[in-house]
Design a protein around this motif. Sequence first.
Motif, mmCIF file in Angstrom:
data_model
loop_
_atom_site.group_PDB
_atom_site.id
_atom_site.type_symbol
_atom_site.label_atom_id
_atom_site.label_comp_id
_atom_site.label_asym_id
_atom_site.label_seq_id
_atom_site.Cartn_x
_atom_site.Cartn_y
_atom_site.Cartn_z
ATOM 1 N N LYS A 125 0.600 -1.487 0.106
ATOM 2 C CA LYS A 125 0.211 0.214 0.374
ATOM 3 C C LYS A 125 0.443 0.920 -0.265
ATOM 4 O O LYS A 125 0.363 2.441 -0.227
ATOM 5 C CB LYS A 125 -0.834 -0.002 0.847
ATOM 6 C CG LYS A 125 -2.127 -0.897 0.918
ATOM 7 C CD LYS A 125 -2.819 -0.578 2.100
ATOM 8 C CE LYS A 125 -3.816 -2.029 2.258
ATOM 9 N NZ LYS A 125 -5.003 -1.342 3.316
ATOM 10 N N LEU A 126 2.021 1.080 0.870
ATOM 11 C CA LEU A 126 2.785 2.571 0.820
ATOM 12 C C LEU A 126 3.129 2.776 -0.909
ATOM 13 O O LEU A 126 3.104 3.844 -1.047
ATOM 14 C CB LEU A 126 3.892 2.176 1.773
ATOM 15 C CG LEU A 126 5.238 3.196 1.985
ATOM 16 C CD1 LEU A 126 4.287 4.739 1.863
ATOM 17 C CD2 LEU A 126 6.223 2.406 3.064
ATOM 18 N N ARG A 127 3.823 1.418 -1.115
ATOM 19 C CA ARG A 127 4.245 1.708 -2.771
ATOM 20 C C ARG A 127 3.694 2.469 -3.206
ATOM 21 O O ARG A 127 4.357 2.962 -4.188
ATOM 22 C CB ARG A 127 4.865 0.138 -3.008
ATOM 23 C CG ARG A 127 4.246 0.142 -4.554
ATOM 24 C CD ARG A 127 6.098 0.426 -4.712
ATOM 25 N NE ARG A 127 6.172 -0.074 -6.748
ATOM 26 C CZ ARG A 127 6.811 -0.126 -7.410
ATOM 27 N NH1 ARG A 127 8.050 0.815 -6.950
ATOM 28 N NH2 ARG A 127 7.220 -0.525 -8.625
ATOM 29 N N LYS A 128 2.025 1.576 -3.766
ATOM 30 C CA LYS A 128 1.151 2.400 -4.348
ATOM 31 C C LYS A 128 0.729 3.657 -4.302
ATOM 32 O O LYS A 128 1.114 4.316 -4.959
ATOM 33 C CB LYS A 128 -0.119 1.760 -4.369
ATOM 34 C CG LYS A 128 -0.325 0.051 -4.841
ATOM 35 C CD LYS A 128 -1.559 -0.586 -4.214
ATOM 36 C CE LYS A 128 -2.203 0.378 -5.992
ATOM 37 N NZ LYS A 128 -3.559 -0.362 -5.884
ATOM 38 N N SER A 129 0.969 3.975 -3.221
ATOM 39 C CA SER A 129 0.436 5.131 -2.444
ATOM 40 C C SER A 129 1.700 6.071 -3.005
ATOM 41 O O SER A 129 1.527 7.336 -3.649
ATOM 42 C CB SER A 129 0.775 5.407 -0.960
ATOM 43 O OG SER A 129 -0.969 4.931 -0.497
ATOM 44 N N GLN A 130 2.821 5.851 -3.081
ATOM 45 C CA GLN A 130 4.095 6.781 -3.551
ATOM 46 C C GLN A 130 4.037 6.678 -4.337
ATOM 47 O O GLN A 130 4.603 7.664 -5.470
ATOM 48 C CB GLN A 130 5.534 5.896 -2.640
ATOM 49 C CG GLN A 130 5.469 6.415 -1.151
ATOM 50 C CD GLN A 130 6.817 5.574 -0.843
ATOM 51 O OE1 GLN A 130 7.124 4.902 -1.871
ATOM 52 N NE2 GLN A 130 7.445 6.066 0.665
ATOM 53 N N LYS A 131 3.920 5.653 -5.909
ATOM 54 C CA LYS A 131 3.860 6.279 -7.211
ATOM 55 C C LYS A 131 2.723 7.039 -7.559
ATOM 56 O O LYS A 131 2.371 7.560 -8.698
ATOM 57 C CB LYS A 131 3.225 4.345 -7.712
ATOM 58 C CG LYS A 131 3.795 4.126 -8.662
ATOM 59 C CD LYS A 131 3.382 2.986 -9.577
ATOM 60 C CE LYS A 131 3.231 3.149 -10.643
ATOM 61 N NZ LYS A 131 3.162 2.329 -11.429
#
Length: 457
Positions: A125-131
């Motif tokens: 989820k963190l990866r998606k949010s940062q993207k």
Amino acid sequence: MTDGKILIVDDNKSVLSALEILMQHEYSGVQTISNPNQISSFPNLASFDIVLLDMNFSAGVNTGNEGLFWLKEIKKKAPHTSVIMMTAYGAIDLAVVALKEGASDFILKPWNNEKLLVTVKSAYKLRKSQKEIRLLKQKESNLKQVINQDKNYIVGNSKALSSVLNLTRKVAKTDVNVLITGENGTGKELIAREVHRMSKRKDEIFIAVDMGSISETLFESELFGHLKGAFTDAKEDRAGKFEAAHGGTLFLDEIGNLSLQTQAKLLSAIQNRVVVRVGSNTPIPVNIRLVCATNCNLDQMVAEGLFREDLLYRINTIHISMPALREREGDILILADFYLKRFSQKYDKQGLRINNLAQERLMAYTWPGNIRELQHTVERAVILCEGNVLKPADFLLNPKSITPMDTGPATLSEMEQLMITNALSKHDGNYSAAAEQLGITRQTLYNKIKKMGVNGK
């Protein structure tokens, strides 16, 4: 199951098998590596959302240095990929080091399946949010470039214009407030955009506001924003122009049109660099470069009690006075040629030129509407012309604005010569047509031309 891609790096094949089976039920793409040396040449490493990385690969070694090394290598190749470290030897200080080096989280072996899945899900989820944040920032950057794109150009090489541009370059390097004055159509907004373009805020947004078009009742809402329900038509929260220009440049055009009441509200925002939305009591700090413009004489308005003196001092740290087009000797024909090329291309009329007589008429005109009037005059001439040569008759100018010394003949002989010249120009040198217009015979016209030395072409 999500579309996430997971890469597992561990020298223990049993660990790889167990994690692969567990992750396959949750993520669509799961791959494994048993030798960390493959990381350097692994294809499309940056496409993976999560890397589960063991910290120790050599037998008998439990320092975690190998894992930290490969963590750094992964971050070099895939800086946005989330990396979760795995080890059988728990140590707080080692976990802290790993997190400082860019790891997203830390898992101890043997793991609890539920806790491991929660940890990976959080990292995903963190990866998606940062993207998404990166994409939004990129879109914002692209939007700013589109909004700031200046499709107009500052054209001319006159001394008057050069002096203005020289001052503009000096002012742009600072962050002081700028007041630009000048007649309508002189290009005040172009200079404001030039101040922004050459400033340290050039990569931020430029917001232009026509103060003359904002009603007094909507002034606060437009400039400072409002909350949902603050008034009848406030159906949602809305940021004002000050907030929208945060970090960039706010250009307030026609500032001389403001009432004394709205001037007081504007002064407060400028002084404090804080705005309060309509319907709210919460102050919002704003960081803007303020540029104002007007065609009014603000000093005279101050003397007459129509403009606040303290507001004038606030907006007038540096004053740039735009010269009228009639004061820019030599720029009239340069601008006319510039717009001729632009509109020739726009209306697919290539090869157009302005003949000498028409050029003289353009030079003799005082251009009360300045550059804006010249632009519209050339565009109209391009649209309506029937040949490739634009003659005086193609330019519809107000006779009252023709310079008397250039178009007001002092004698009957000069008047006659002017009439003959205009007639010949209108009919592209056709003696018969020109004679018919003047009400004389072709021979009489020929004799007068010979006597005066007039050239119809």
